[in-house]
Design a protein around this motif. Structure first.
Motif, PDB file in Angstrom:
ATOM      1  N   MET A   1      19.910  69.409 -42.981  1.00 52.61           N
ATOM      2  CA  MET A   1      19.899  68.101 -43.597  1.00 52.61           C
ATOM      3  C   MET A   1      19.159  67.144 -42.671  1.00 52.61           C
ATOM      4  N   THR A   2      18.293  66.341 -43.253  1.00 50.05           N
ATOM      5  CA  THR A   2      17.549  65.384 -42.436  1.00 50.05           C
ATOM      6  C   THR A   2      18.447  64.220 -42.039  1.00 50.05           C
ATOM      7  N   ARG A   3      18.005  63.495 -41.054  1.00 57.18           N
ATOM      8  CA  ARG A   3      18.741  62.337 -40.560  1.00 57.18           C
ATOM      9  C   ARG A   3      18.915  61.294 -41.659  1.00 57.18           C
ATOM     10  N   GLN A   4      17.850  61.018 -42.411  1.00 59.23           N
ATOM     11  CA  GLN A   4      17.938  60.024 -43.483  1.00 59.23           C
ATOM     12  C   GLN A   4      18.903  60.464 -44.579  1.00 59.23           C
ATOM     13  N   LYS A   5      18.903  61.737 -44.911  1.00 65.85           N
ATOM     14  CA  LYS A   5      19.835  62.236 -45.922  1.00 65.85           C
ATOM     15  C   LYS A   5      21.270  62.121 -45.429  1.00 65.85           C
ATOM     16  N   ALA A   6      21.487  62.389 -44.149  1.00 64.87           N
ATOM     17  CA  ALA A   6      22.830  62.267 -43.585  1.00 64.87           C
ATOM     18  C   ALA A   6      23.313  60.819 -43.631  1.00 64.87           C
ATOM     19  N   ILE A   7      22.420  59.886 -43.337  1.00 65.84           N
ATOM     20  CA  ILE A   7      22.775  58.464 -43.400  1.00 65.84           C
ATOM     21  C   ILE A   7      23.056  58.064 -44.848  1.00 65.84           C
ATOM     22  N   ALA A   8      22.215  58.525 -45.772  1.00 60.75           N
ATOM     23  CA  ALA A   8      22.419  58.225 -47.187  1.00 60.75           C
ATOM     24  C   ALA A   8      23.759  58.778 -47.664  1.00 60.75           C
TER      25      ALA A   8
END
Length: 77
Positions: A1-8
């Motif tokens: 999972m990408t960092r942006q997806k994790a934040i989302a």
């Protein structure tokens, strides 16, 4: 999972945990994430969530949609 997806995902989880159907001011969410994400990146994540129909944003107030609630309920089951 990408960092942006994790934040989302963390934003969605936070919003869907609000059982009273209310959301949060976007500024408060950004302040909580300020050490992790820059303002433009945060706004891009919110725009992506809004574009996917997972949140609604009105007057800087962010609310999880029924679609987001259903999606996370499915993932958790």
């Amino acid at each position: 999972m990408t960092r942006q997806k994790a934040i989302a995902l963390s934003i969605l989880e936070t919003l869907t945990e609000r059982t009273d159907g209310t959301g949060l001011p976007s500024g408060h969410m950004f302040a909580a994430l300020m050490g992790i994400v820059g303002h433009m990146e945060f706004m891009n994540i919110l725009a992506a969530l809004q574009g996917a129909g997972l949140v609604s944003v009105s007057n800087h107030y962010v609310i999880a949609t029924d679609r987001a609630r259903a999606m996370l309920a499915e993932v958790k089951s």
